[in-house]
Scaffold this motif. Sequence first.
Motif, PDB file in Angstrom:
ATOM      1  N   TYR A 127       0.825  -1.213   0.000  1.00  0.00           N
ATOM      2  CA  TYR A 127       0.000   0.000   0.000  1.00  0.00           C
ATOM      3  C   TYR A 127       0.860   1.266   0.000  1.00  0.00           C
ATOM      4  O   TYR A 127       0.510   2.253  -0.643  1.00  0.00           O
ATOM      5  CB  TYR A 127      -0.956  -0.004   1.198  1.00  0.00           C
ATOM      6  CG  TYR A 127      -1.943   1.138   1.165  1.00  0.00           C
ATOM      7  CD1 TYR A 127      -3.012   1.131   0.280  1.00  0.00           C
ATOM      8  CD2 TYR A 127      -1.796   2.225   2.010  1.00  0.00           C
ATOM      9  CE1 TYR A 127      -3.918   2.186   0.237  1.00  0.00           C
ATOM     10  CE2 TYR A 127      -2.691   3.281   1.979  1.00  0.00           C
ATOM     11  CZ  TYR A 127      -3.756   3.254   1.090  1.00  0.00           C
ATOM     12  OH  TYR A 127      -4.645   4.295   1.045  1.00  0.00           O
ATOM     13  N   LEU A 128       1.987   1.244   0.706  1.00  0.00           N
ATOM     14  CA  LEU A 128       2.857   2.420   0.730  1.00  0.00           C
ATOM     15  C   LEU A 128       3.400   2.737  -0.662  1.00  0.00           C
ATOM     16  O   LEU A 128       3.669   3.894  -0.972  1.00  0.00           O
ATOM     17  CB  LEU A 128       4.020   2.228   1.707  1.00  0.00           C
ATOM     18  CG  LEU A 128       3.646   2.111   3.189  1.00  0.00           C
ATOM     19  CD1 LEU A 128       4.896   1.954   4.040  1.00  0.00           C
ATOM     20  CD2 LEU A 128       2.800   3.280   3.656  1.00  0.00           C
ATOM     21  N   HIS A 129       3.537   1.737  -1.489  1.00  0.00           N
ATOM     22  CA  HIS A 129       4.024   1.956  -2.846  1.00  0.00           C
ATOM     23  C   HIS A 129       2.906   2.318  -3.824  1.00  0.00           C
ATOM     24  O   HIS A 129       3.134   3.091  -4.748  1.00  0.00           O
ATOM     25  CB  HIS A 129       4.780   0.725  -3.353  1.00  0.00           C
ATOM     26  CG  HIS A 129       6.164   0.631  -2.813  1.00  0.00           C
ATOM     27  ND1 HIS A 129       7.263   1.099  -3.498  1.00  0.00           N
ATOM     28  CD2 HIS A 129       6.630   0.156  -1.636  1.00  0.00           C
ATOM     29  CE1 HIS A 129       8.351   0.908  -2.764  1.00  0.00           C
ATOM     30  NE2 HIS A 129       7.990   0.337  -1.632  1.00  0.00           N
ATOM     31  N   PHE A 130       1.722   1.745  -3.664  1.00  0.00           N
ATOM     32  CA  PHE A 130       0.676   1.913  -4.662  1.00  0.00           C
ATOM     33  C   PHE A 130      -0.605   2.557  -4.155  1.00  0.00           C
ATOM     34  O   PHE A 130      -1.471   2.891  -4.946  1.00  0.00           O
ATOM     35  CB  PHE A 130       0.339   0.561  -5.305  1.00  0.00           C
ATOM     36  CG  PHE A 130       1.451   0.037  -6.151  1.00  0.00           C
ATOM     37  CD1 PHE A 130       1.748   0.607  -7.387  1.00  0.00           C
ATOM     38  CD2 PHE A 130       2.236  -1.013  -5.713  1.00  0.00           C
ATOM     39  CE1 PHE A 130       2.789   0.138  -8.162  1.00  0.00           C
ATOM     40  CE2 PHE A 130       3.289  -1.493  -6.479  1.00  0.00           C
ATOM     41  CZ  PHE A 130       3.559  -0.910  -7.710  1.00  0.00           C
ATOM     42  N   GLY A 131      -0.729   2.716  -2.844  1.00  0.00           N
ATOM     43  CA  GLY A 131      -1.954   3.287  -2.289  1.00  0.00           C
ATOM     44  C   GLY A 131      -1.935   4.804  -2.279  1.00  0.00           C
ATOM     45  O   GLY A 131      -0.911   5.441  -2.513  1.00  0.00           O
ATOM     46  N   SER A 132      -3.080   5.371  -1.992  1.00  0.00           N
ATOM     47  CA  SER A 132      -3.239   6.827  -1.891  1.00  0.00           C
ATOM     48  C   SER A 132      -3.880   7.153  -0.550  1.00  0.00           C
ATOM     49  O   SER A 132      -5.080   7.445  -0.483  1.00  0.00           O
ATOM     50  CB  SER A 132      -4.117   7.353  -3.032  1.00  0.00           C
ATOM     51  OG  SER A 132      -3.535   7.043  -4.276  1.00  0.00           O
ATOM     52  N   PRO A 133      -3.086   7.110   0.517  1.00  0.00           N
ATOM     53  CA  PRO A 133      -3.670   7.383   1.841  1.00  0.00           C
ATOM     54  C   PRO A 133      -4.080   8.853   1.978  1.00  0.00           C
ATOM     55  O   PRO A 133      -3.541   9.726   1.293  1.00  0.00           O
ATOM     56  CB  PRO A 133      -2.534   7.034   2.805  1.00  0.00           C
ATOM     57  CG  PRO A 133      -1.286   7.085   2.006  1.00  0.00           C
ATOM     58  CD  PRO A 133      -1.665   6.804   0.586  1.00  0.00           C
ATOM     59  N   HIS A 134      -5.045   9.089   2.844  1.00  0.00           N
ATOM     60  CA  HIS A 134      -5.534  10.443   3.080  1.00  0.00           C
ATOM     61  C   HIS A 134      -4.474  11.268   3.798  1.00  0.00           C
ATOM     62  O   HIS A 134      -3.823  10.790   4.732  1.00  0.00           O
ATOM     63  CB  HIS A 134      -6.826  10.415   3.914  1.00  0.00           C
ATOM     64  CG  HIS A 134      -7.956   9.741   3.217  1.00  0.00           C
ATOM     65  ND1 HIS A 134      -8.621  10.320   2.155  1.00  0.00           N
ATOM     66  CD2 HIS A 134      -8.534   8.540   3.417  1.00  0.00           C
ATOM     67  CE1 HIS A 134      -9.561   9.497   1.740  1.00  0.00           C
ATOM     68  NE2 HIS A 134      -9.531   8.403   2.474  1.00  0.00           N
ATOM     69  N   LYS A 135      -4.316  12.504   3.359  1.00  0.00           N
ATOM     70  CA  LYS A 135      -3.327  13.401   3.954  1.00  0.00           C
ATOM     71  C   LYS A 135      -3.577  13.511   5.467  1.00  0.00           C
ATOM     72  O   LYS A 135      -4.712  13.655   5.913  1.00  0.00           O
ATOM     73  CB  LYS A 135      -3.414  14.782   3.311  1.00  0.00           C
ATOM     74  CG  LYS A 135      -2.279  15.682   3.708  1.00  0.00           C
ATOM     75  CD  LYS A 135      -2.245  16.958   2.895  1.00  0.00           C
ATOM     76  CE  LYS A 135      -1.012  17.739   3.290  1.00  0.00           C
ATOM     77  NZ  LYS A 135      -0.793  18.872   2.415  1.00  0.00           N
ATOM     78  N   GLY A 136      -2.490  13.405   6.215  1.00  0.00           N
ATOM     79  CA  GLY A 136      -2.576  13.502   7.671  1.00  0.00           C
ATOM     80  C   GLY A 136      -2.798  12.179   8.371  1.00  0.00           C
ATOM     81  O   GLY A 136      -2.681  12.096   9.592  1.00  0.00           O
ATOM     82  N   SER A 137      -3.107  11.108   7.622  1.00  0.00           N
ATOM     83  CA  SER A 137      -3.351   9.800   8.240  1.00  0.00           C
ATOM     84  C   SER A 137      -2.023   9.116   8.577  1.00  0.00           C
ATOM     85  O   SER A 137      -0.955   9.519   8.100  1.00  0.00           O
ATOM     86  CB  SER A 137      -4.162   8.902   7.303  1.00  0.00           C
ATOM     87  OG  SER A 137      -3.383   8.539   6.170  1.00  0.00           O
ATOM     88  N   TYR A 138      -2.100   8.084   9.396  1.00  0.00           N
ATOM     89  CA  TYR A 138      -0.908   7.313   9.768  1.00  0.00           C
ATOM     90  C   TYR A 138      -0.226   6.766   8.515  1.00  0.00           C
ATOM     91  O   TYR A 138       0.998   6.859   8.375  1.00  0.00           O
ATOM     92  CB  TYR A 138      -1.293   6.171  10.713  1.00  0.00           C
ATOM     93  CG  TYR A 138      -0.137   5.279  11.078  1.00  0.00           C
ATOM     94  CD1 TYR A 138       0.799   5.690  12.019  1.00  0.00           C
ATOM     95  CD2 TYR A 138       0.033   4.038  10.472  1.00  0.00           C
ATOM     96  CE1 TYR A 138       1.880   4.896  12.362  1.00  0.00           C
ATOM     97  CE2 TYR A 138       1.114   3.231  10.797  1.00  0.00           C
ATOM     98  CZ  TYR A 138       2.026   3.660  11.743  1.00  0.00           C
ATOM     99  OH  TYR A 138       3.103   2.864  12.067  1.00  0.00           O
ATOM    100  N   LEU A 139      -1.006   6.181   7.607  1.00  0.00           N
ATOM    101  CA  LEU A 139      -0.418   5.596   6.398  1.00  0.00           C
ATOM    102  C   LEU A 139       0.165   6.661   5.476  1.00  0.00           C
ATOM    103  O   LEU A 139       1.147   6.405   4.786  1.00  0.00           O
ATOM    104  CB  LEU A 139      -1.433   4.714   5.677  1.00  0.00           C
ATOM    105  CG  LEU A 139      -1.752   3.401   6.396  1.00  0.00           C
ATOM    106  CD1 LEU A 139      -2.896   2.677   5.709  1.00  0.00           C
ATOM    107  CD2 LEU A 139      -0.518   2.515   6.476  1.00  0.00           C
ATOM    108  N   TYR A 140      -0.413   7.861   5.459  1.00  0.00           N
ATOM    109  CA  TYR A 140       0.162   8.965   4.672  1.00  0.00           C
ATOM    110  C   TYR A 140       1.550   9.304   5.214  1.00  0.00           C
ATOM    111  O   TYR A 140       2.508   9.470   4.461  1.00  0.00           O
ATOM    112  CB  TYR A 140      -0.771  10.181   4.750  1.00  0.00           C
ATOM    113  CG  TYR A 140      -0.310  11.346   3.907  1.00  0.00           C
ATOM    114  CD1 TYR A 140      -0.678  11.443   2.569  1.00  0.00           C
ATOM    115  CD2 TYR A 140       0.481  12.353   4.453  1.00  0.00           C
ATOM    116  CE1 TYR A 140      -0.269  12.517   1.784  1.00  0.00           C
ATOM    117  CE2 TYR A 140       0.900  13.427   3.685  1.00  0.00           C
ATOM    118  CZ  TYR A 140       0.522  13.500   2.357  1.00  0.00           C
ATOM    119  OH  TYR A 140       0.936  14.563   1.583  1.00  0.00           O
ATOM    120  N   ASN A 141       1.648   9.399   6.541  1.00  0.00           N
ATOM    121  CA  ASN A 141       2.918   9.679   7.203  1.00  0.00           C
ATOM    122  C   ASN A 141       3.931   8.568   6.915  1.00  0.00           C
ATOM    123  O   ASN A 141       5.101   8.842   6.613  1.00  0.00           O
ATOM    124  CB  ASN A 141       2.655   9.827   8.706  1.00  0.00           C
ATOM    125  CG  ASN A 141       3.873  10.267   9.480  1.00  0.00           C
ATOM    126  OD1 ASN A 141       4.973  10.379   8.957  1.00  0.00           O
ATOM    127  ND2 ASN A 141       3.680  10.505  10.764  1.00  0.00           N
TER     128      ASN A 141
END
Length: 182
Positions: A127-141
């Motif tokens: 997901y870190l390579h291909f996902g689009s996490p929401h800005k400010g979320s843990y995964l975005y960070n």
Amino acid sequence: MASTHPEHLSGSTADYSVAVPKSMFPGLFVLGMVSWTLVEYLIHRFLFHMKPPSDSHYLIMLHFVMHGQHHKAPFDGSRLVFPPVPASLVIAFFYVFLRLILPEAVAGIVFAGGLLGYVFYDMTHYYLHFGSPHKGSYLYNMKAHHVKHHFEYQKSGFGISTKLWDYFFHTLIPEESHPKMQ
């Protein structure tokens, strides 16, 4: 005459069992998940980012195949998840290791937590390579952290699913300073 019932056999596993209260199982499961994050960090830092001897073509090639290719082409989807056969061998090694050092029930629940941690790690890395996490979320960070590891700070930022061990071992990627707005 000696009894042949299993409960009377000398050397049975019952002779070596340890009673584990059911209330400990959630904590042991979480311990397995947290332990996985340490294993993830150590493998990434010391195996995947080792510097093979310059005179060992075999180790240079092995290192490139294990992780170098991933850094060369980080958006190659076929290089993001550990192949199933080698992963199974590593997983089997950890299971045997835990069974050697811990009672059966404890080893099983710690292993199950670690295995779930590994699955979360693989899914997170993809997901870190291909996902689009929401800005400010843990995964975005974490995605920003991982991108910096790939493209700017390859000697730091080894945590994939958490920065915990980067904090602990002082390998955290430096924070960017933000100019003050006036």
